[in-house]
Enzyme design. Structure first.
Site, PDB file in Angstrom:
ATOM      1  N   THR A   1      -3.942  -5.140   0.735  1.00 57.81           N
ATOM      2  CA  THR A   1      -3.243  -3.863   0.885  1.00 57.81           C
ATOM      3  C   THR A   1      -4.009  -2.934   1.814  1.00 57.81           C
ATOM      4  O   THR A   1      -3.414  -2.102   2.501  1.00 57.81           O
ATOM      5  CB  THR A   1      -3.018  -3.185  -0.475  1.00 57.81           C
ATOM      6  OG1 THR A   1      -4.269  -2.857  -1.068  1.00 57.81           O
ATOM      7  CG2 THR A   1      -2.228  -4.093  -1.405  1.00 57.81           C
TER       8      THR A   1
ATOM      9  N   LYS B   1       0.863  -1.180   0.000  1.00 60.08           N
ATOM     10  CA  LYS B   1       0.000   0.000   0.000  1.00 60.08           C
ATOM     11  C   LYS B   1       0.901   1.231   0.000  1.00 60.08           C
ATOM     12  O   LYS B   1       1.690   1.433   0.927  1.00 60.08           O
ATOM     13  CB  LYS B   1      -0.897   0.012   1.238  1.00 60.08           C
ATOM     14  CG  LYS B   1      -2.117   0.916   1.106  1.00 60.08           C
ATOM     15  CD  LYS B   1      -3.124   0.346   0.114  1.00 60.08           C
ATOM     16  CE  LYS B   1      -4.487   1.003   0.250  1.00 60.08           C
ATOM     17  NZ  LYS B   1      -5.473   0.419  -0.697  1.00 60.08           N
TER      18      LYS B   1
ATOM     19  N   PHE C   1      33.838  24.425 -13.804  1.00 57.49           N
ATOM     20  CA  PHE C   1      33.628  23.296 -14.706  1.00 57.49           C
ATOM     21  C   PHE C   1      34.404  23.557 -15.990  1.00 57.49           C
ATOM     22  O   PHE C   1      34.010  24.378 -16.827  1.00 57.49           O
ATOM     23  CB  PHE C   1      32.143  23.097 -15.013  1.00 57.49           C
ATOM     24  CG  PHE C   1      31.857  21.783 -15.688  1.00 57.49           C
ATOM     25  CD1 PHE C   1      32.182  20.579 -15.071  1.00 57.49           C
ATOM     26  CD2 PHE C   1      31.263  21.733 -16.939  1.00 57.49           C
ATOM     27  CE1 PHE C   1      31.925  19.360 -15.683  1.00 57.49           C
ATOM     28  CE2 PHE C   1      30.996  20.525 -17.559  1.00 57.49           C
ATOM     29  CZ  PHE C   1      31.328  19.341 -16.932  1.00 57.49           C
TER      30      PHE C   1
ATOM     31  N   HIS D   1      20.369  24.516 -13.318  1.00 61.61           N
ATOM     32  CA  HIS D   1      21.224  25.424 -14.074  1.00 61.61           C
ATOM     33  C   HIS D   1      20.773  26.877 -13.955  1.00 61.61           C
ATOM     34  O   HIS D   1      19.577  27.188 -13.959  1.00 61.61           O
ATOM     35  CB  HIS D   1      21.229  25.028 -15.552  1.00 61.61           C
ATOM     36  CG  HIS D   1      21.769  23.656 -15.795  1.00 61.61           C
ATOM     37  ND1 HIS D   1      23.083  23.326 -15.573  1.00 61.61           N
ATOM     38  CD2 HIS D   1      21.164  22.523 -16.240  1.00 61.61           C
ATOM     39  CE1 HIS D   1      23.274  22.054 -15.874  1.00 61.61           C
ATOM     40  NE2 HIS D   1      22.126  21.539 -16.276  1.00 61.61           N
TER      41      HIS D   1
ATOM     42  N   ARG E   1      30.936  29.779 -11.323  1.00 66.05           N
ATOM     43  CA  ARG E   1      29.542  29.646 -11.726  1.00 66.05           C
ATOM     44  C   ARG E   1      28.663  29.450 -10.500  1.00 66.05           C
ATOM     45  O   ARG E   1      29.133  29.084  -9.418  1.00 66.05           O
ATOM     46  CB  ARG E   1      29.361  28.464 -12.681  1.00 66.05           C
ATOM     47  CG  ARG E   1      29.667  27.121 -12.027  1.00 66.05           C
ATOM     48  CD  ARG E   1      29.310  25.948 -12.920  1.00 66.05           C
ATOM     49  NE  ARG E   1      29.581  24.681 -12.235  1.00 66.05           N
ATOM     50  CZ  ARG E   1      29.206  23.479 -12.705  1.00 66.05           C
ATOM     51  NH1 ARG E   1      28.540  23.388 -13.838  1.00 66.05           N
ATOM     52  NH2 ARG E   1      29.503  22.380 -12.030  1.00 66.05           N
TER      53      ARG E   1
END
Length: 301
Positions: A57, A12, A162, A250, A179
């Site tokens: 369930t 469930k 990066f 981003h 960044r």
């Protein structure tokens, strides 16, 4: 060629349980989302529709609500252990149970600078999680507990780079040494045993994850995730594995040059999709193998 029934489970999902504690004049609240999944000898239900071994369930749902009242609801880990052990120990066809729990945090409303006894507002988006798996009995009993969190949105405006990445003829991304790095973190940590101060572990591990994210000079989000997991394992002997999933939220520098406006890294467009999704597991080299049954439920991530 033979056709056979493969791995199976049932349960469930997403029982929304709110527990109000009225023992004192100042009430307390716990807000949970509980999912259960049972494993065992249920082949007949699939092959011939025989339900004689199947605990409905709906019964799993009713049990989850009843335990919220009958059992001490101290932490989601201890509540999940009680629930999973009940299904394995008290329902004969069941050989394994997994309980997934999310907890939503509330904070008290303040009236005239004083906290209200009976009124709360939801606190933020972050959700505390736990997963409990219990299998077998007696000397063959195996128990795995993970703590965790999800939807922890965290951003740093510098300290992230990066560059030096692989380039092919389709690459247009420009390297950067500064960044914004932002994510909505999902983290789960697997414990070596089930005797832990769950609340203290959660608070301490969360603090370490956030501190590492803030302080690591990141050459890649991958590096940051590894350092976060490593720091947790160094601080907590009872943790044997940390898994992290981090969508890269981003932020792209917005071009204001058409308006004659300079934009030295100050105005950005937050782009929600598509996004990079970085995932990693950091574990001890002697970590006990949780076995194939672990991923047969839902795994760590």
């Amino acid at each position: 060629m033979a056709i056979i029934l493969g791995d199976n489970r049932y349960g469930k999902a997403e029982n929304r349980i709110v527990r109000i504690f009225r023992d004192e004049s100042r009430h307390e609240i716990r807000d949970l989302n509980v999912s259960t999944a049972l494993r065992g000898d249920f082949a007949a239900a699939h092959l011939v529709g025989d339900q004689s071994n199947v605990l409905p369930t709906d019964t799993q749902k009713q049990t989850a609500y009843a335990f919220a009242k009958q059992k001490p609801l101290g932490t989601i880990e201890s509540y999940g252990l009680d629930l999973a052990r009940h299904f394995v120990d008290d329902v004969p066809p069941v050989t394994g149970a997994r309980v997934e729990i999310e907890e939503y945090a509330w904070e008290r409303v303040r009236v005239g600078g004083v906290e209200a006894d009976h009124t709360w507002v939801r606190r933020g988006q972050e959700v505390r999680t736990a997963s409990i798996t219990v299998e077998g009995s007696g000397d063959d009993r195996r128990t795995w507990v993970t703590g965790g969190l999800k939807d922890l949105v965290i951003l740093k405006s510098t300290g992230s780079e990066f560059h030096g990445f692989l380039v092919d003829r389709y690459t247009v991304l420009q390297p950067t040494t500064d960044r914004i790095m932002a994510t909505s973190l999902v983290a789960k940590w697997r414990f070596a045993h089930a005797e832990v101060d769950w609340d203290a572990a959660y608070a301490g591990i969360r603090r370490i994850l956030v501190e590492q994210y803030a302080t690591v000079q990141s050459l890649a989000l991958q590096q940051t995730l590894y350092e976060m997991g490593r720091a947790v394992l160094e601080a907590y002997d009872e943790v044997v594995e940390v898994r992290l999933s981090a969508p890269n939220k981003h932020h792209f520098l917005y071009d204001l040059s058409p308006f004659g406006i300079e934009n030295p890294g100050e105005v950005f467009h937050a782009d929600d999709r598509p996004y990079g999704l970085i995932q990693a597991s950091v574990l001890r080299d002697d970590a006990p193998d949780p076995g194939p049954a672990w991923d047969a439920y839902t795994g760590l991530v």
